[in-house]
Design a protein around this motif. Sequence first.
Motif, PDB file in Angstrom:
ATOM      1  N   ASP A  85       0.813  -1.288   0.007  1.00 11.04           N
ATOM      2  CA  ASP A  85      -0.093  -0.091   0.032  1.00 11.04           C
ATOM      3  C   ASP A  85       0.902   1.515  -0.294  1.00 11.04           C
ATOM      4  O   ASP A  85       1.454   1.738   1.089  1.00 11.04           O
ATOM      5  N   VAL A  86       1.183   1.829  -0.909  1.00  7.45           N
ATOM      6  CA  VAL A  86       1.869   2.997  -1.260  1.00  7.45           C
ATOM      7  C   VAL A  86       0.987   4.274  -1.142  1.00  7.45           C
ATOM      8  O   VAL A  86      -0.013   4.579  -1.715  1.00  7.45           O
ATOM      9  N   PRO A  87       1.328   5.155  -0.024  1.00  7.84           N
ATOM     10  CA  PRO A  87       0.796   6.315   0.248  1.00  7.84           C
ATOM     11  C   PRO A  87       0.665   7.159  -0.746  1.00  7.84           C
ATOM     12  O   PRO A  87       1.420   7.539  -1.613  1.00  7.84           O
ATOM     13  N   GLY A  88      -0.415   7.938  -1.065  1.00  7.31           N
ATOM     14  CA  GLY A  88      -0.552   8.869  -2.388  1.00  7.31           C
ATOM     15  C   GLY A  88      -1.143   7.993  -3.573  1.00  7.31           C
ATOM     16  O   GLY A  88      -1.842   8.624  -4.527  1.00  7.31           O
ATOM     17  N   LYS A  89      -1.053   6.685  -3.514  1.00  3.75           N
ATOM     18  CA  LYS A  89      -1.625   5.784  -4.889  1.00  3.75           C
ATOM     19  C   LYS A  89      -3.065   5.249  -4.301  1.00  3.75           C
ATOM     20  O   LYS A  89      -3.407   4.936  -3.303  1.00  3.75           O
ATOM     21  N   GLU A  90      -3.789   5.341  -5.512  1.00  3.51           N
ATOM     22  CA  GLU A  90      -5.163   4.599  -5.357  1.00  3.51           C
ATOM     23  C   GLU A  90      -5.191   2.987  -5.078  1.00  3.51           C
ATOM     24  O   GLU A  90      -6.251   2.316  -4.150  1.00  3.51           O
ATOM     25  N   THR A 103      -1.265 -12.307  -7.692  1.00  4.61           N
ATOM     26  CA  THR A 103      -1.424 -10.933  -7.419  1.00  4.61           C
ATOM     27  C   THR A 103      -3.101 -10.727  -7.293  1.00  4.61           C
ATOM     28  O   THR A 103      -3.707 -11.017  -8.207  1.00  4.61           O
ATOM     29  N   VAL A 104      -3.487  -9.839  -6.172  1.00  5.17           N
ATOM     30  CA  VAL A 104      -4.769  -9.293  -6.284  1.00  5.17           C
ATOM     31  C   VAL A 104      -4.770  -7.942  -6.046  1.00  5.17           C
ATOM     32  O   VAL A 104      -4.221  -7.443  -5.243  1.00  5.17           O
ATOM     33  N   THR A 105      -5.307  -7.174  -6.980  1.00  4.98           N
ATOM     34  CA  THR A 105      -5.479  -5.709  -7.026  1.00  4.98           C
ATOM     35  C   THR A 105      -6.613  -5.123  -6.818  1.00  4.98           C
ATOM     36  O   THR A 105      -7.538  -5.663  -7.569  1.00  4.98           O
ATOM     37  N   PHE A 106      -6.849  -4.071  -6.021  1.00  8.17           N
ATOM     38  CA  PHE A 106      -7.988  -3.298  -5.782  1.00  8.17           C
ATOM     39  C   PHE A 106      -7.711  -1.814  -5.548  1.00  8.17           C
ATOM     40  O   PHE A 106      -6.632  -1.444  -5.260  1.00  8.17           O
ATOM     41  N   SER A 107      -8.793  -0.973  -5.648  1.00  4.69           N
ATOM     42  CA  SER A 107      -8.568   0.355  -5.717  1.00  4.69           C
ATOM     43  C   SER A 107      -9.742   1.151  -4.909  1.00  4.69           C
ATOM     44  O   SER A 107     -10.749   0.751  -4.951  1.00  4.69           O
ATOM     45  N   ILE A 108      -9.148   2.177  -4.486  1.00  6.90           N
ATOM     46  CA  ILE A 108     -10.106   2.950  -3.457  1.00  6.90           C
ATOM     47  C   ILE A 108     -11.079   3.934  -4.504  1.00  6.90           C
ATOM     48  O   ILE A 108     -11.797   4.312  -4.027  1.00  6.90           O
ATOM     49  N   ALA A 159     -12.846 -11.339   0.629  1.00  4.95           N
ATOM     50  CA  ALA A 159     -14.064 -10.372   0.348  1.00  4.95           C
ATOM     51  C   ALA A 159     -14.474  -9.576   1.320  1.00  4.95           C
ATOM     52  O   ALA A 159     -14.798  -8.491   1.221  1.00  4.95           O
ATOM     53  N   VAL A 160     -14.160  -9.983   2.702  1.00 12.10           N
ATOM     54  CA  VAL A 160     -14.527  -9.179   3.944  1.00 12.10           C
ATOM     55  C   VAL A 160     -13.440  -8.028   4.143  1.00 12.10           C
ATOM     56  O   VAL A 160     -13.890  -6.886   4.575  1.00 12.10           O
ATOM     57  N   PHE A 161     -12.184  -8.620   4.036  1.00 14.95           N
ATOM     58  CA  PHE A 161     -11.287  -7.751   4.370  1.00 14.95           C
ATOM     59  C   PHE A 161     -11.151  -6.580   3.314  1.00 14.95           C
ATOM     60  O   PHE A 161     -10.779  -5.359   3.614  1.00 14.95           O
ATOM     61  N   VAL A 162     -11.237  -6.589   2.068  1.00 20.84           N
ATOM     62  CA  VAL A 162     -11.041  -5.892   0.992  1.00 20.84           C
ATOM     63  C   VAL A 162     -11.840  -4.421   1.286  1.00 20.84           C
ATOM     64  O   VAL A 162     -11.263  -3.357   1.432  1.00 20.84           O
ATOM     65  N   PRO A 163     -13.138  -4.421   1.354  1.00 19.60           N
ATOM     66  CA  PRO A 163     -13.960  -3.380   1.775  1.00 19.60           C
ATOM     67  C   PRO A 163     -13.531  -2.612   3.059  1.00 19.60           C
ATOM     68  O   PRO A 163     -13.673  -1.416   2.985  1.00 19.60           O
ATOM     69  N   ASP A 164     -13.429  -3.364   3.857  1.00 21.00           N
ATOM     70  CA  ASP A 164     -13.014  -2.546   5.295  1.00 21.00           C
ATOM     71  C   ASP A 164     -11.514  -2.085   5.166  1.00 21.00           C
ATOM     72  O   ASP A 164     -11.329  -0.991   5.716  1.00 21.00           O
ATOM     73  N   TYR A 165     -10.812  -2.642   4.213  1.00 22.52           N
ATOM     74  CA  TYR A 165      -9.343  -1.760   4.224  1.00 22.52           C
ATOM     75  C   TYR A 165      -9.491  -0.799   3.377  1.00 22.52           C
ATOM     76  O   TYR A 165      -8.941   0.038   3.449  1.00 22.52           O
ATOM     77  N   MET A 166     -10.416  -0.915   2.240  1.00 21.04           N
ATOM     78  CA  MET A 166     -10.524   0.243   1.509  1.00 21.04           C
ATOM     79  C   MET A 166     -11.028   1.519   2.096  1.00 21.04           C
ATOM     80  O   MET A 166     -10.899   2.642   1.891  1.00 21.04           O
ATOM     81  N   ASP A 167     -11.908   1.298   3.024  1.00 18.52           N
ATOM     82  CA  ASP A 167     -12.577   2.431   3.854  1.00 18.52           C
ATOM     83  C   ASP A 167     -11.437   3.298   4.697  1.00 18.52           C
ATOM     84  O   ASP A 167     -11.274   4.352   4.815  1.00 18.52           O
ATOM     85  N   ILE A 168     -10.443   2.245   5.273  1.00 22.31           N
ATOM     86  CA  ILE A 168      -9.433   2.719   6.084  1.00 22.31           C
ATOM     87  C   ILE A 168      -8.524   3.479   5.241  1.00 22.31           C
ATOM     88  O   ILE A 168      -8.109   4.550   5.534  1.00 22.31           O
ATOM     89  N   LYS A 169      -8.182   2.924   4.018  1.00 24.66           N
ATOM     90  CA  LYS A 169      -7.275   3.733   3.153  1.00 24.66           C
ATOM     91  C   LYS A 169      -7.703   4.909   2.547  1.00 24.66           C
ATOM     92  O   LYS A 169      -7.149   5.966   2.445  1.00 24.66           O
ATOM     93  N   GLU A 170      -8.997   5.057   2.422  1.00 28.73           N
ATOM     94  CA  GLU A 170      -9.588   6.338   1.783  1.00 28.73           C
ATOM     95  C   GLU A 170      -9.509   7.281   2.666  1.00 28.73           C
ATOM     96  O   GLU A 170      -9.368   8.344   2.436  1.00 28.73           O
ATOM     97  N   GLN A 171     -10.105   7.095   4.008  1.00 30.56           N
ATOM     98  CA  GLN A 171     -10.018   7.901   5.059  1.00 30.56           C
ATOM     99  C   GLN A 171      -8.304   8.515   5.161  1.00 30.56           C
ATOM    100  O   GLN A 171      -8.231   9.747   5.389  1.00 30.56           O
ATOM    101  N   ARG A 172      -7.457   7.629   5.229  1.00 31.78           N
ATOM    102  CA  ARG A 172      -5.870   8.143   5.187  1.00 31.78           C
ATOM    103  C   ARG A 172      -5.673   8.986   4.155  1.00 31.78           C
ATOM    104  O   ARG A 172      -5.074  10.042   4.414  1.00 31.78           O
TER     105      ARG A 172
END
Length: 296
Positions: free
Chosen positions: A107-112, A126-131, A267-280
Amino acid sequence: MMMSMRAVARSAPRTFTRLSATTLRQSRVAQTSSLLKSSWTPLRSSQQFASAFSTSQLRQKQQSSEVDEELSVKLESEIQLESEMRDSELPASVKDFLDNSPFELKDVPGKEDVVLTRKLGNETITVTFSISDLTNYENSEDFGDDALGDEDADSPENQRASEEAEAEEGLEGDDDQVPPTPCRLNVVVEKPGKGALNIEAIAQGGQVIVDNFYYFKDPKLAHGESAEISHAAQELYPGPPFGSLDEDLQLLMERYLEERGITQALAVFVPDYMDIKEQREYQTWLKDIKSFIDAK
């Protein structure tokens, strides 16, 4: 009231300049008439013009400084609000996945984009997802509400249709339920010298829903890291839609993915982590904007 005051404030320097220009013209006419009696003194007119110009610049600078200060205070308020809303501890779903999953998080800061990678035998997964999915999903919901219009949304016909739809889905009396955000997953399974599988899926509601199953002889086509590579991949035969395959074949392909870690936990982890990253990222964005505004 605030808007009208700002409009007056913006027009003040321009009005002052116009009045100064009028005074200057009148002064010049008077001076021309007095040539019959005395010598012409242009220095006074130049001083008047310089004074008006300097005053106008000063007022504009003061107004700009006031807006900068208001914006800085508002940004600081937003930063404090986001800090208070942010949990000090990671959600259990995120912590458990990071502690127990074989995937390594990038997770690179500043990257989506967020990337999960792991090894399984001679395979690289490799699994990729985006905020960006979170923002696009929220915007699509807002567009849907706006498209209906307030009057149409409140009309008896639409209210009745909404109630009937909720009754059919068994959602009556559960107005607080928030539908989960769908998160796109780009899964790539590579083997050295053998190409790669590229699986497009959706993580939603604790489930992984497969949309497409591709095979590429060149693994670069599976990642689509540039427009040229993505275009080259689109020119190849993609295979049939996943949902049109034989049901037994679909089940076996889903089990194939589960053995490689594309599971319910993911499947549970991705949406929860997406919320955290978006807020950061939002907090960082606010701080960067404030730092720029405050810079002298």
